[in-house]
Design a protein around this motif. Sequence first.
Motif, PDB file in Angstrom:
ATOM      1  N   VAL A 136       0.858  -1.187   0.000  1.00  0.00           N
ATOM      2  CA  VAL A 136       0.000   0.000   0.000  1.00  0.00           C
ATOM      3  C   VAL A 136       0.895   1.238   0.000  1.00  0.00           C
ATOM      4  O   VAL A 136       1.802   1.354   0.822  1.00  0.00           O
ATOM      5  N   VAL A 137       0.631   2.144  -0.927  1.00  0.00           N
ATOM      6  CA  VAL A 137       1.376   3.396  -0.997  1.00  0.00           C
ATOM      7  C   VAL A 137       0.391   4.538  -0.771  1.00  0.00           C
ATOM      8  O   VAL A 137      -0.518   4.753  -1.574  1.00  0.00           O
ATOM      9  N   ALA A 138       0.581   5.249   0.338  1.00  0.00           N
ATOM     10  CA  ALA A 138      -0.248   6.426   0.639  1.00  0.00           C
ATOM     11  C   ALA A 138       0.585   7.655   0.300  1.00  0.00           C
ATOM     12  O   ALA A 138       1.631   7.879   0.899  1.00  0.00           O
ATOM     13  N   THR A 139       0.133   8.414  -0.681  1.00  0.00           N
ATOM     14  CA  THR A 139       0.854   9.615  -1.094  1.00  0.00           C
ATOM     15  C   THR A 139       0.182  10.822  -0.463  1.00  0.00           C
ATOM     16  O   THR A 139      -1.026  11.012  -0.579  1.00  0.00           O
ATOM     17  N   ILE A 140       0.987  11.610   0.224  1.00  0.00           N
ATOM     18  CA  ILE A 140       0.505  12.817   0.891  1.00  0.00           C
ATOM     19  C   ILE A 140       1.097  14.015   0.170  1.00  0.00           C
ATOM     20  O   ILE A 140       2.323  14.127   0.060  1.00  0.00           O
ATOM     21  N   TRP A 141       0.228  14.873  -0.335  1.00  0.00           N
ATOM     22  CA  TRP A 141       0.660  16.060  -1.066  1.00  0.00           C
ATOM     23  C   TRP A 141       0.706  17.229  -0.096  1.00  0.00           C
ATOM     24  O   TRP A 141      -0.257  17.516   0.593  1.00  0.00           O
ATOM     25  N   ASP A 142       1.832  17.914  -0.049  1.00  0.00           N
ATOM     26  CA  ASP A 142       2.026  19.037   0.860  1.00  0.00           C
ATOM     27  C   ASP A 142       2.517  20.214   0.039  1.00  0.00           C
ATOM     28  O   ASP A 142       3.279  20.033  -0.913  1.00  0.00           O
ATOM     29  N   GLY A 143       2.102  21.424   0.387  1.00  0.00           N
ATOM     30  CA  GLY A 143       2.581  22.562  -0.379  1.00  0.00           C
ATOM     31  C   GLY A 143       1.971  23.880   0.035  1.00  0.00           C
ATOM     32  O   GLY A 143       1.487  24.039   1.155  1.00  0.00           O
ATOM     33  N   THR A 144       1.979  24.811  -0.917  1.00  0.00           N
ATOM     34  CA  THR A 144       1.517  26.168  -0.676  1.00  0.00           C
ATOM     35  C   THR A 144       0.551  26.598  -1.768  1.00  0.00           C
ATOM     36  O   THR A 144       0.494  25.986  -2.834  1.00  0.00           O
ATOM     37  N   PHE A 145      -0.201  27.671  -1.472  1.00  0.00           N
ATOM     38  CA  PHE A 145      -1.021  28.314  -2.496  1.00  0.00           C
ATOM     39  C   PHE A 145      -0.721  29.800  -2.480  1.00  0.00           C
ATOM     40  O   PHE A 145      -0.340  30.366  -1.450  1.00  0.00           O
ATOM     41  N   THR A 146      -0.863  30.439  -3.641  1.00  0.00           N
ATOM     42  CA  THR A 146      -0.579  31.869  -3.775  1.00  0.00           C
ATOM     43  C   THR A 146      -1.796  32.560  -4.375  1.00  0.00           C
ATOM     44  O   THR A 146      -2.324  32.118  -5.402  1.00  0.00           O
ATOM     45  N   VAL A 147      -2.246  33.627  -3.704  1.00  0.00           N
ATOM     46  CA  VAL A 147      -3.359  34.445  -4.174  1.00  0.00           C
ATOM     47  C   VAL A 147      -2.910  35.892  -4.122  1.00  0.00           C
ATOM     48  O   VAL A 147      -2.496  36.382  -3.061  1.00  0.00           O
ATOM     49  N   GLU A 148      -2.968  36.575  -5.260  1.00  0.00           N
ATOM     50  CA  GLU A 148      -2.597  37.990  -5.361  1.00  0.00           C
ATOM     51  C   GLU A 148      -1.259  38.282  -4.683  1.00  0.00           C
ATOM     52  O   GLU A 148      -1.113  39.225  -3.908  1.00  0.00           O
TER      53      GLU A 148
END
Length: 178
Positions: A136-148
């Motif tokens: 079983v491979v659980a992929t966790i996506w982590d990151g940022t978002f940019t608005v204006e």
Amino acid sequence: RATIKTKSPTPKATFSKRPYAKRSAKPRATKSVTTSKQSSPSLADQILQSLPTLQVAYQPEGAALTGVPVIFFTDLPKQISQSYKVVGVDVTINVKPKSLWEFGDGSTLLTNKSGKPYPSIEITHTYFAPGTYPVVVATIWDGTFTVEGVTKPISGVIRQVSTVDVKVVGAATRFVGK
């Protein structure tokens, strides 16, 4: 003189089961309104739809041997950067995956690598008993978002899970040659 006795009428009380309210005006006719407005998908839904579907592979294909490392790999990109429109505003996300591998025999591995086919040995695991192991491979996506121009971390978890069964067989040892 004769007296005639007459009975005076007894008033009768009447009760209704429900109170009656007299309307002073007639009710207005109602129109049924059907809206054809389609709701646009949420940002979370848009992000999930744009993430790749994780494919898990291993070598050797078919059956692995006990005591011999199995090479695992996925098709995950190292990073995804994508722009979306949300209520007329541009939103850019940047996410990187981390994968938690569960090899089916109690062993786990947390890595940000996607693995590669042979001759790479980025992600390997050795099984010591024959059987079929659900990986079983659980992929966790982590990151940022940019608005204006303002960048913030993404709160919450974007998680995808993929599985593959690995068949492991034992082989008798035979010495050959002189």
